[in-house]
Design an enzyme around this catalytic site. Structure first.
Site, PDB file in Angstrom:
ATOM      1  N   CYS A 116      -5.494  -5.478  -0.125  1.00 16.06           N
ATOM      2  CA  CYS A 116      -6.247  -5.105  -1.655  1.00 16.06           C
ATOM      3  C   CYS A 116      -4.328  -4.561  -2.651  1.00 16.06           C
ATOM      4  O   CYS A 116      -3.848  -4.225  -2.578  1.00 16.06           O
ATOM      5  CB  CYS A 116      -6.342  -4.234  -1.606  1.00 16.06           C
ATOM      6  N   ASN A 147       6.373  -6.569  -2.748  1.00  6.56           N
ATOM      7  CA  ASN A 147       5.648  -7.661  -3.272  1.00  6.56           C
ATOM      8  C   ASN A 147       4.354  -7.605  -3.741  1.00  6.56           C
ATOM      9  O   ASN A 147       2.757  -8.302  -3.776  1.00  6.56           O
ATOM     10  CB  ASN A 147       5.092  -8.353  -1.481  1.00  6.56           C
ATOM     11  N   HIS A 179       1.024  -5.242  -3.181  1.00  8.77           N
ATOM     12  CA  HIS A 179       0.214  -5.096  -2.600  1.00  8.77           C
ATOM     13  C   HIS A 179       0.172  -4.161  -2.098  1.00  8.77           C
ATOM     14  O   HIS A 179       1.636  -3.733  -1.705  1.00  8.77           O
ATOM     15  CB  HIS A 179      -0.027  -5.827  -1.729  1.00  8.77           C
TER      16      HIS A 179
END
Length: 420
Positions: free
Chosen positions: A354, A317, A319
């Site tokens: 993040c 995904n 991340h």
């Protein structure tokens, strides 16, 4: 080939031509078949050299049988040609066909043994291929893991990252085994249509005992509803051999749009997919309702700067995987605590994600100032914060630590003789 060799042992065939002046001569009571007697004069002595190709007559029931020589054919130049091909010497090489059939049977037998695999000893791995299975009316998922040599740390026990990866792996495999895994990473088919993914917002883990190298752990997991727009997932990790509870964990998950990166409500189509698998049960870990403290550079005792994600830290995904956050939080834990204590529980709140270009800072504060003295330090509690360099919070956390060997040997500071 093989058939020809067998045939020739019963039916001798001579390949030499028979000249018109060569006759079968009777010697004693038997006959000798002499074919192609060649003669030539030696240049030095003028003597006659004779080379004969003779075969003893075959016998059937002790009686000699006379066989007529096989005639060879000559071409116009007088050179002899091989005898005509018969049905016997044109048979295929059956040995190659037999070898192929044998190989096929051996391969089929190996596949059957793998499908019908059963443990030969009670201490062997119950789930040999690590696939896992649905149990208890299809509402629970169970999977076994063997602790590898590269998954243990300096204390010869499984690392925190290893145990957390086991939890994440069983969650994904649970969705797959239940038929809820779409094209996304842990997303159902309806979630994939709407560009939705699961993200964890809170997690509590209690480590009762750490497995060691060679241990086989059994992980059970199930899901329940959490409010109107959340899902709770619980795990129970036990020793596969003794049944002892090793780890308990509970977590809360919500949906996020992977395009806008904003949280989303659960659509009715998705709810219809996942609700049949919900279990009405209490969390396996009692909720710690204490508020997590917000740290900053002025209040934190230990700070680790310049933490950056690697490419391998990203999941599908795009991340950073939530397990990586735990490792970053422990980066700022004081070495004195890591050497004398082991993590007994942790509570994490995930605030935001993040990416691969983020630069982070890990902050830690220890509630007990006497961490350097093992004889005086008992239970230790730490407050943590993982944030971006510019200040945005990523994860807040609280960890509790117990003295090493205290749970196994009954007292603080009692270290095994081989480790002293």
């Amino acid at each position: 080939m093989v058939a020809t060799a067998v045939t020739s042992s019963f039916f001798p065939i001579t390949s030499s031509p028979v000249s018109s002046d060569s006759k079968n001569k009777k010697l004693g009571s038997g006959f000798t078949n002499i074919g192609c007697i060649k003669s030539k004069h030696s240049a030095s002595s003028g003597s006659l050299q004779v080379k004969a190709n003779a075969q003893a007559p075959p016998k059937i029931n002790g009686t000699s049988v006379v066989t007529s020589p096989v005639e060879s054919y000559k071409n116009e130049d007088g050179a002899s040609s091989p005898p005509a091909r018969t049905f016997i010497n044109q048979l295929p090489d059956w040995s190659m066909l037999l070898a192929a059939i044998t190989t096929m049977f051996l391969a089929a037998e190996k596949q059957w043994m793998m499908l019908d695999w059963k443990p030969r000893r009670p201490d062997m791995l119950v789930d040999p291929f690590g696939i896992g299975r649905i149990v208890q009316d299809g509402l629970f998922f169970r999977q076994n893991f063997a602790i590898r040599s590269y998954e243990i740390g300096a204390d010869r026990t499984a690392s925190i990252e290893t145990l957390m990866n086991h939890l994440q792996e069983t969650a994904i495999n649970h969705c797959k085994s239940a038929g809820l895994l779409g094209e996304g990473f842990g997303a159902t088919p309806e979630m994939c249509k709407k560009n939705l993914i699961w993200v964890v917002t809170r997690m509590q883990v209690v480590f009762d005992r750490y497995p060691t190298w060679g241990d086989v752990v059994q992980v059970d997991t199930w899901v329940s509803a959490s409010g109107k727009n959340g899902m709770r997932r619980d795990w129970l990790v036990s020793d596969n051999k003794t049944g002892e509870i090793l780890t308990r964990a509970t977590s809360v998950w919500v949906m996020m749009n992977k395009v806008t990166r904003r949280l989303s409500k659960i659509p009715e189509e998705v709810r219809g997919e996942i609700e049949p698998f919900f279990i009405n049960s209490d969390p396996v870990v009692a909720e710690d309702s204490r508020k997590l403290v917000k740290l900053d550079v002025s209040t934190a005792e230990f700070v680790r700067k310049g933490l950056t994600p690697r490419w391998s830290d990203l999941d599908v995904n795009q991340h950073v995987n939530n397990v990586k956050y735990i490792g970053w939080i422990l980066e700022s834990a004081p070495l004195a605590v890591l050497e004398s204590h082991e993590l007994s529980s942790m509570t994490l709140e995930y605030r935001r994600e993040c990416g691969r270009d983020s630069v982070l800072r890990s902050l830690t504060t220890v509630s007990d100032s006497g961490v350097g003295d093992l004889a005086k330090a008992g239970e230790i509690e730490c407050q943590h914060l993982l944030r971006l360099e510019e200040g945005s919070e990523i994860v807040r956390g609280r960890t509790q630590w117990r003295p090493k060997y205290a749970k196994s040997f009954g007292g603080v500071g009692q270290i095994p003789a081989e480790s002293a």
